[in-house]
Structures are given as structure tokens and as C-alpha cells.
Write a protein that holds these residues in place. Sequence first.
Motif, PDB file in Angstrom:
ATOM      1  N   SER A  48       0.745  -0.906   0.148  1.00 17.34           N
ATOM      2  CA  SER A  48       0.197  -0.020   0.114  1.00 17.34           C
ATOM      3  C   SER A  48       0.736   1.450  -0.047  1.00 17.34           C
ATOM      4  CB  SER A  48      -0.800   0.239   1.213  1.00 17.34           C
ATOM      5  OG  SER A  48      -0.127   0.194   2.324  1.00 17.34           O
ATOM      6  N   TYR A  49       2.208   1.104   0.024  1.00 17.76           N
ATOM      7  CA  TYR A  49       3.049   2.245   0.220  1.00 17.76           C
ATOM      8  C   TYR A  49       3.856   2.697  -1.019  1.00 17.76           C
ATOM      9  CZ  TYR A  49       3.255   3.158   5.072  1.00 17.76           C
ATOM     10  OH  TYR A  49       2.871   3.767   6.205  1.00 17.76           O
ATOM     11  N   ASN A  50       3.962   3.863  -1.156  1.00 17.59           N
ATOM     12  CA  ASN A  50       4.893   4.583  -1.805  1.00 17.59           C
ATOM     13  C   ASN A  50       6.039   5.164  -1.430  1.00 17.59           C
ATOM     14  OD1 ASN A  50       3.370   4.069  -4.462  1.00 17.59           O
ATOM     15  ND2 ASN A  50       2.062   6.080  -3.864  1.00 17.59           N
ATOM     16  N   ILE A  99       1.278 -11.285  11.651  1.00 19.36           N
ATOM     17  CA  ILE A  99       2.456 -10.772  12.259  1.00 19.36           C
ATOM     18  C   ILE A  99       3.043  -9.519  11.180  1.00 19.36           C
ATOM     19  CG2 ILE A  99       5.181 -10.679  12.915  1.00 19.36           C
ATOM     20  CD1 ILE A  99       4.241 -13.468  13.817  1.00 19.36           C
ATOM     21  N   ASP A 100       3.150  -8.317  11.752  1.00 13.93           N
ATOM     22  CA  ASP A 100       3.787  -7.435  10.935  1.00 13.93           C
ATOM     23  C   ASP A 100       4.911  -6.591  11.564  1.00 13.93           C
ATOM     24  OD1 ASP A 100       3.968  -5.916   8.339  1.00 13.93           O
ATOM     25  OD2 ASP A 100       1.995  -4.802   8.509  1.00 13.93           O
ATOM     26  N   ASP A 101       5.320  -5.890  10.737  1.00 15.95           N
ATOM     27  CA  ASP A 101       6.878  -4.980  11.250  1.00 15.95           C
ATOM     28  C   ASP A 101       6.276  -3.694  12.082  1.00 15.95           C
ATOM     29  OD1 ASP A 101       5.995  -4.120   8.946  1.00 15.95           O
ATOM     30  OD2 ASP A 101       7.863  -3.703   8.202  1.00 15.95           O
ATOM     31  N   ILE A 102       5.186  -3.305  11.434  1.00  9.75           N
ATOM     32  CA  ILE A 102       4.759  -1.874  12.160  1.00  9.75           C
ATOM     33  C   ILE A 102       3.508  -1.450  11.741  1.00  9.75           C
ATOM     34  CG2 ILE A 102       5.949  -0.326  10.026  1.00  9.75           C
ATOM     35  CD1 ILE A 102       7.023   1.622  12.483  1.00  9.75           C
ATOM     36  N   VAL A 103       2.547  -0.896  12.668  1.00  7.98           N
ATOM     37  CA  VAL A 103       1.350  -0.433  12.279  1.00  7.98           C
ATOM     38  C   VAL A 103       1.587   1.051  12.095  1.00  7.98           C
ATOM     39  CG1 VAL A 103      -1.121  -0.225  13.339  1.00  7.98           C
ATOM     40  CG2 VAL A 103       0.237  -2.413  13.600  1.00  7.98           C
ATOM     41  N   ASP A 104       0.967   1.550  11.227  1.00  5.79           N
ATOM     42  CA  ASP A 104       1.090   3.119  10.934  1.00  5.79           C
ATOM     43  C   ASP A 104      -0.258   3.592  10.847  1.00  5.79           C
ATOM     44  OD1 ASP A 104       3.381   5.260   9.635  1.00  5.79           O
ATOM     45  OD2 ASP A 104       1.218   5.346   8.712  1.00  5.79           O
ATOM     46  N   SER A 105      -0.904   3.709   9.807  1.00  4.65           N
ATOM     47  CA  SER A 105      -2.340   4.093   9.607  1.00  4.65           C
ATOM     48  C   SER A 105      -3.088   3.118  10.150  1.00  4.65           C
ATOM     49  CB  SER A 105      -2.476   4.538   7.964  1.00  4.65           C
ATOM     50  OG  SER A 105      -2.580   3.198   7.248  1.00  4.65           O
ATOM     51  N   GLY A 106      -2.898   1.926  10.102  1.00  6.16           N
ATOM     52  CA  GLY A 106      -3.591   0.647  10.415  1.00  6.16           C
ATOM     53  C   GLY A 106      -4.226  -0.025   9.417  1.00  6.16           C
ATOM     54  N   TYR A 107      -4.481   0.798   8.005  1.00 13.37           N
ATOM     55  CA  TYR A 107      -5.048   0.076   6.998  1.00 13.37           C
ATOM     56  C   TYR A 107      -4.870  -1.631   6.708  1.00 13.37           C
ATOM     57  CZ  TYR A 107      -6.929   4.693   5.767  1.00 13.37           C
ATOM     58  OH  TYR A 107      -7.569   5.936   6.020  1.00 13.37           O
ATOM     59  N   THR A 108      -3.398  -1.720   6.783  1.00 15.46           N
ATOM     60  CA  THR A 108      -2.879  -3.006   6.090  1.00 15.46           C
ATOM     61  C   THR A 108      -3.606  -4.087   7.248  1.00 15.46           C
ATOM     62  OG1 THR A 108      -0.971  -2.280   5.648  1.00 15.46           O
ATOM     63  CG2 THR A 108      -1.037  -4.275   5.808  1.00 15.46           C
ATOM     64  N   ILE A 109      -3.214  -3.983   8.608  1.00 15.51           N
ATOM     65  CA  ILE A 109      -3.882  -4.876   9.593  1.00 15.51           C
ATOM     66  C   ILE A 109      -5.432  -5.099   9.479  1.00 15.51           C
ATOM     67  CG2 ILE A 109      -4.095  -5.259  12.015  1.00 15.51           C
ATOM     68  CD1 ILE A 109      -1.197  -5.898  10.799  1.00 15.51           C
ATOM     69  N   ASP A 139       4.543   0.187  16.685  1.00 14.98           N
ATOM     70  CA  ASP A 139       3.294   0.758  16.741  1.00 14.98           C
ATOM     71  C   ASP A 139       3.681   2.238  16.653  1.00 14.98           C
ATOM     72  OD1 ASP A 139       0.629   1.328  16.429  1.00 14.98           O
ATOM     73  OD2 ASP A 139       0.175   0.918  18.424  1.00 14.98           O
ATOM     74  N   LYS A 140       2.879   3.058  15.717  1.00 12.55           N
ATOM     75  CA  LYS A 140       3.003   4.469  15.705  1.00 12.55           C
ATOM     76  C   LYS A 140       1.639   5.067  15.942  1.00 12.55           C
ATOM     77  CE  LYS A 140       5.257   4.926  11.901  1.00 12.55           C
ATOM     78  NZ  LYS A 140       6.293   5.366  10.548  1.00 12.55           N
ATOM     79  N   PRO A 141       1.028   5.068  17.484  1.00 15.21           N
ATOM     80  CA  PRO A 141      -0.138   5.295  17.625  1.00 15.21           C
ATOM     81  C   PRO A 141      -0.565   6.574  17.342  1.00 15.21           C
ATOM     82  CG  PRO A 141       1.003   4.896  19.716  1.00 15.21           C
ATOM     83  CD  PRO A 141       2.221   4.707  18.424  1.00 15.21           C
ATOM     84  N   PHE A 161       9.598   8.031  10.706  1.00  8.68           N
ATOM     85  CA  PHE A 161      10.148   6.936   9.673  1.00  8.68           C
ATOM     86  C   PHE A 161      11.251   6.087  10.144  1.00  8.68           C
ATOM     87  CE2 PHE A 161      10.493   4.710   5.754  1.00  8.68           C
ATOM     88  CZ  PHE A 161       9.229   4.322   5.604  1.00  8.68           C
ATOM     89  N   VAL A 162      10.984   4.834  10.317  1.00  6.47           N
ATOM     90  CA  VAL A 162      12.121   3.992  10.808  1.00  6.47           C
ATOM     91  C   VAL A 162      12.563   3.136   9.669  1.00  6.47           C
ATOM     92  CG1 VAL A 162      11.571   4.500  13.334  1.00  6.47           C
ATOM     93  CG2 VAL A 162      10.540   2.590  12.053  1.00  6.47           C
ATOM     94  N   VAL A 163      13.607   2.547   9.863  1.00  2.00           N
ATOM     95  CA  VAL A 163      14.451   1.532   9.076  1.00  2.00           C
ATOM     96  C   VAL A 163      15.230   0.617   9.945  1.00  2.00           C
ATOM     97  CG1 VAL A 163      14.579   2.770   7.012  1.00  2.00           C
ATOM     98  CG2 VAL A 163      16.595   2.833   8.521  1.00  2.00           C
TER      99      VAL A 163
HETATM  100  P1  IMP Z   1      -0.269   0.939   7.458  1.00  2.00           P
HETATM  101  O1  IMP Z   1      -0.970   0.230   6.804  1.00  2.00           O
HETATM  102  O2  IMP Z   1      -0.326   2.352   7.309  1.00  2.00           O
HETATM  103  O3  IMP Z   1      -0.530   0.477   8.941  1.00  2.00           O
HETATM  104  O4  IMP Z   1       1.085   0.533   7.167  1.00  2.00           O
HETATM  105  C1  IMP Z   1       1.606  -0.407   7.591  1.00  2.00           C
HETATM  106  C2  IMP Z   1       3.029  -0.987   6.563  1.00  2.00           C
HETATM  107  O5  IMP Z   1       3.599   0.420   5.929  1.00  2.00           O
HETATM  108  C3  IMP Z   1       3.968  -1.641   7.334  1.00  2.00           C
HETATM  109  O6  IMP Z   1       3.779  -2.953   7.231  1.00  2.00           O
HETATM  110  C4  IMP Z   1       5.147  -1.004   6.723  1.00  2.00           C
HETATM  111  O7  IMP Z   1       5.608  -1.868   5.719  1.00  2.00           O
HETATM  112  C5  IMP Z   1       4.890   0.166   6.246  1.00  2.00           C
HETATM  113  N1  IMP Z   1       5.432   1.092   7.107  1.00  2.00           N
HETATM  114  C6  IMP Z   1       4.844   2.091   8.037  1.00  2.00           C
HETATM  115  N2  IMP Z   1       5.578   2.971   8.816  1.00  2.00           N
HETATM  116  C7  IMP Z   1       6.885   2.492   8.257  1.00  2.00           C
HETATM  117  C8  IMP Z   1       8.210   3.009   8.526  1.00  2.00           C
HETATM  118  O8  IMP Z   1       8.344   4.067   9.561  1.00  2.00           O
HETATM  119  N3  IMP Z   1       9.245   2.380   8.213  1.00  2.00           N
HETATM  120  C9  IMP Z   1       9.028   1.389   7.395  1.00  2.00           C
HETATM  121  N4  IMP Z   1       8.015   0.927   6.835  1.00  2.00           N
HETATM  122  C10 IMP Z   1       6.891   1.366   7.397  1.00  2.00           C
END
Ligand code: IMP
Length: 186
Positions: A76-78, A104-114, A136-138, A158-160
Motif C-alpha cells: 500500500s506504500y509509495n 505478524i507485521d513489522d509496524i502499524v502506521d495508519s492501521g489500514y494494512t492490519i 506501533d506508531k499510535p 519513519f524508521v528502518v
Molecule cells: P499501515 O497500513 O499504514 O498501517 O502501514 C503498515 C505498513 O507500512 C507496514 O507493514 C510497513 O511496511 C509500512 N511502514 C509504515 N511505517 C513505516 C516506517 O516507519 N518504516 C518502514 N515501513 C513503514
Amino acid sequence: METPRHFPYGFIDREIISQAAIDARVKELGKEITQDYKDSERLLLLGLLRGSVVFLTDLMREIKRPITMDFMSVSSYNKSESSGFVRIDSDHKTNIRGWDVILIDDIVDSGYTIRTVRKLLLDREPRSLKVCALLDKPERHKVDIHIDYLGFSIPDYFVVGYGLDYDEKGRNLPYIAAIDLQKGEE
Ligand code: IMP
Ligand code: MG
């Protein structure tokens, strides 16, 4: 901080979670999961490619239960922003009906993926479904998400590292680093 050679951009900001801290937290999560699933005969760790791979492979070795692993690939990412449209690029192979599944995911950002993947999996009638994320980035949530097993909550960086990438780079850093995207765009 000097830029490590395995990350090609000049804008690694700083280490925010050390290798030792990750290691300790992964061990704790493994213990918790081992305890919670002590009666489960069919436990599936379902990782989202590619970001969760490093976390999942470490975590699985801390779970003292028979487990199966499987993967799905979603995008879902650009580069660094979610488009909100979650596309399933490749599906898992296991028929999860009746299984205890940990997504299992690496990170929750917007939450759309999960949220999207969770709905899809629930339709497939697992016995149970829980969510596990390293980070998680609440502050960034756009939808309500419950994370059952969380490594660390972090501010809006934004993390790597440890599986997470920026434009496919940085996954092999052994720790989590925050990057300054503005510095990179200069
Ligand atoms: P969401 O759907 O916005 O919650 O995004 C989740 C996905 O975005 C994660 O599985 C990551 O692949 C990617 N993502 C979100 N934030 C970061 C970040 O800070 N670093 C790297 N990948 C991220
Ligand atoms: Mg991802």
C-alpha cells in the motif's frame, strides 16, 4: 552518527531501538505467546512480506510450541506514505480454518494494512486470530486497531532496520533507526 555502509542514503538520523533491546523484547513476546498457546495444536505464524521476516524468524525461535509459518504479501506504500488502498499481492497457502493464527507485521502506521488483512482472514474462519507487531506508531492511526502482542510503541518517525525499509533499503540494519526524510530530499 556515521552512516553504516549497508544503508546507501546519507540520512540515517539515529538509533532509536538497540539490537539488545529488540532481542530482550522478542524473548519476552516469545514467552508470552508460548504460555498463551500452550493448549493449541495448530498455531500458525502468518507474516506479512517483506517487513516482518526478520522479526518473525527471531520470534519463532522463542516460541516453545509446534508452529507452522506462512506468508502473505501486501502493499500500500509509495516509499514512505500509505495510499490507503491495500493490495494483496500473494496469498498464504495454509487453509486456516480451525487454526490459531497470529498475524505478524513489522509496524502499524495508519492501521489500514492490519485492518484489511484481518477482515479477510476472519472470513476464512480461523479458530482464533491475534495481531502481533514489532512497532506501533499510535499517533498515525487512521482506524481503530487492537495489537495483542506489541514490541515497542514509537513516536511518529519513519524508521528502518530489522526488516523495515525505506525504498527497499535498510532492512539488514540490526537495530531500528529513525530517518529524516527531509534531509534525504535536500
Ligand atoms: P499501515 O497500513 O499504514 O498501517 O502501514 C503498515 C505498513 O507500512 C507496514 O507493514 C510497513 O511496511 C509500512 N511502514 C509504515 N511505517 C513505516 C516506517 O516507519 N518504516 C518502514 N515501513 C513503514
Ligand atoms: Mg509491510
